[in-house]
Design an enzyme around this catalytic site. Structure first.
Site, PDB file in Angstrom:
ATOM      1  N   THR A  51       0.822  -1.206   0.000  1.00 11.98           N
ATOM      2  CA  THR A  51       0.000   0.000   0.000  1.00 11.98           C
ATOM      3  C   THR A  51       0.857   1.258   0.000  1.00 11.98           C
ATOM      4  O   THR A  51       0.426   2.313  -0.462  1.00 11.98           O
ATOM      5  CB  THR A  51      -0.955  -0.017   1.210  1.00 11.98           C
ATOM      6  OG1 THR A  51      -1.664  -1.262   1.221  1.00 11.98           O
ATOM      7  CG2 THR A  51      -1.956   1.119   1.161  1.00 11.98           C
ATOM      8  N   TYR A 139       4.911 -12.571   4.529  1.00 12.10           N
ATOM      9  CA  TYR A 139       3.743 -11.963   3.869  1.00 12.10           C
ATOM     10  C   TYR A 139       3.360 -12.824   2.678  1.00 12.10           C
ATOM     11  O   TYR A 139       4.081 -12.899   1.687  1.00 12.10           O
ATOM     12  CB  TYR A 139       4.095 -10.535   3.452  1.00 12.10           C
ATOM     13  CG  TYR A 139       3.012  -9.758   2.733  1.00 12.10           C
ATOM     14  CD1 TYR A 139       1.670 -10.148   2.742  1.00 12.10           C
ATOM     15  CD2 TYR A 139       3.341  -8.595   2.044  1.00 12.10           C
ATOM     16  CE1 TYR A 139       0.696  -9.414   2.086  1.00 12.10           C
ATOM     17  CE2 TYR A 139       2.373  -7.841   1.382  1.00 12.10           C
ATOM     18  CZ  TYR A 139       1.058  -8.257   1.409  1.00 12.10           C
ATOM     19  OH  TYR A 139       0.101  -7.523   0.748  1.00 12.10           O
ATOM     20  N   LYS A 167       1.678 -12.234   7.734  1.00 13.24           N
ATOM     21  CA  LYS A 167       0.501 -11.545   7.199  1.00 13.24           C
ATOM     22  C   LYS A 167      -0.092 -12.487   6.167  1.00 13.24           C
ATOM     23  O   LYS A 167       0.503 -12.728   5.117  1.00 13.24           O
ATOM     24  CB  LYS A 167       0.885 -10.209   6.563  1.00 13.24           C
ATOM     25  CG  LYS A 167      -0.293  -9.484   5.902  1.00 13.24           C
ATOM     26  CD  LYS A 167       0.152  -8.186   5.234  1.00 13.24           C
ATOM     27  CE  LYS A 167      -1.024  -7.501   4.528  1.00 13.24           C
ATOM     28  NZ  LYS A 167      -0.604  -6.241   3.841  1.00 13.24           N
ATOM     29  N   ILE A 209      -3.571  -6.420   9.310  1.00 13.57           N
ATOM     30  CA  ILE A 209      -2.799  -5.390   8.610  1.00 13.57           C
ATOM     31  C   ILE A 209      -3.721  -4.873   7.522  1.00 13.57           C
ATOM     32  O   ILE A 209      -4.005  -5.560   6.550  1.00 13.57           O
ATOM     33  CB  ILE A 209      -1.483  -5.934   8.049  1.00 13.57           C
ATOM     34  CG1 ILE A 209      -0.576  -6.401   9.199  1.00 13.57           C
ATOM     35  CG2 ILE A 209      -0.771  -4.854   7.221  1.00 13.57           C
ATOM     36  CD1 ILE A 209       0.779  -6.932   8.756  1.00 13.57           C
TER      37      ILE A 209
END
Length: 298
Positions: A51, A139, A167, A209
């Site tokens: 992001t 992740y 994540k 998250i």
């Protein structure tokens, strides 16, 4: 770290990187964002993740943005550094550069485009972990990387001392249970999907998250706090109001919609992104605006 007191938990912001119209990082705006999230009760910030447009920032820019985010936080909120790459050597370089930055840990994505095997993923993350004492969060986001790290591989990596969590962004909440079973209750699992974040917490995840909390920080912090305390009725009430927003922030590629929404709410000065990403299509903007209204943000 224990199951009762995890190193990372609650509402963790996948923070946007504000830019001006020339594509330069707007550090004064970044400082205001950090203050905003501290005041709203967010539990941690991820600096320069997906992001935060990590793919279009240079290594030097990545490090500078992360260091400035730590500086602005002044120890009041943990900063997690986006430090992943699809080349192991580059990820190691990034991680080493962050050694003395003051970050609380690093978020490292499954290598993208080159599609490693499960053994390749294991060796990649093992090599990164061995180059640092910083806590590492894996992740897994197959929709972006083209590769899915299986729970069995996660469990192998969980045996490495400073790999503390993951994540998990497949959107399959059953993965939460599977990873907890295989990796142990002290291994942190954080949802990477706003739409299923609450369900993930119900199944044992320590938090989310989140992209949504860029623009609904207090709501997301409250939702996670209620959910982690077992008050699911209050958590569900907030989540239901945000659900349209959870969906519409991905109506075009992230972070296009959330940057426009943050701009619309006056949280950043410009919705600018670096190419190849472009600002939210004009015909889509009313849909995101409606979602903001439904969420009670406008």
């Amino acid at each position: 770290m224990s199951a009762q007191n995890p190193l990372f938990s609650g509402s963790i912001v996948a923070l946007v990187t504000p830019m001006n119209h020339y594509g330069e990082v707007d550090f004064s705006c970044l400082e205001k964002l950090v203050e905003h999230h501290i005041e709203a009760g967010s539990n941690a910030l991820v600096s320069v993740g997906t992001t935060g447009e990590s793919a279009t920032l240079s290594i030097e820019e990545n490090v500078k943005v992360i260091e400035k985010t730590v500086e602005f936080a002044k120890g009041r909120i943990p900063i997690i550094a986006g430090a992943g790459a699809n080349a192991t050597s580059e990820a190691i370089t990034m991680t080493k550069l962050l050694r003395d930055s003051g970050v609380a840990g690093c978020l490292s994505v499954v290598p993208y485009y080159n599609k490693p095997t499960q053994e390749g993923m294991y060796q990649h993350f093992k090599a990164i972990a061995e180059c640092t004492d910083l806590p590492q969060i894996l992740y897994n986001v197959p929709s972006r990387t083209g590769s899915d790290m299986k729970p069995e591989t996660v469990a192998r990596l969980a045996e490495i001392e400073n790999i503390v969590g993951i994540k998990e962004a497949t959107g399959d909440v059953s993965r939460i249970v599977k990873i907890k079973q295989l990796a142990g209750k002290n291994f942190i699992v954080l949802s990477g999907n706003d739409t299923t974040g609450l369900e993930a917490i119900k199944l044992g995840a320590e938090g989310v998250i989140s992209v949504t909390n860029n623009i609904a920080a207090k709501d997301m912090a409250d939702m996670c706090r209620y959910a982690l305390a077992g008050d699911f009725d209050k958590a569900e009430e907030i989540n239901a109001r945000l659900m349209r927003l959870h969906h519409d922030l991905f109506i075009e590629s992230n972070p296009i919609p959330v940057k426009w929404a943050a701009y619309r709410l006056g949280l950043i000065k410009s919705p600018h992104l670096r190419l190849p990403l472009t600002t939210l299509s004009e015909e889509i903007q009313p849909k995101v605006e409606d979602a903001l209204k439904i969420a009670g943000l406008l």
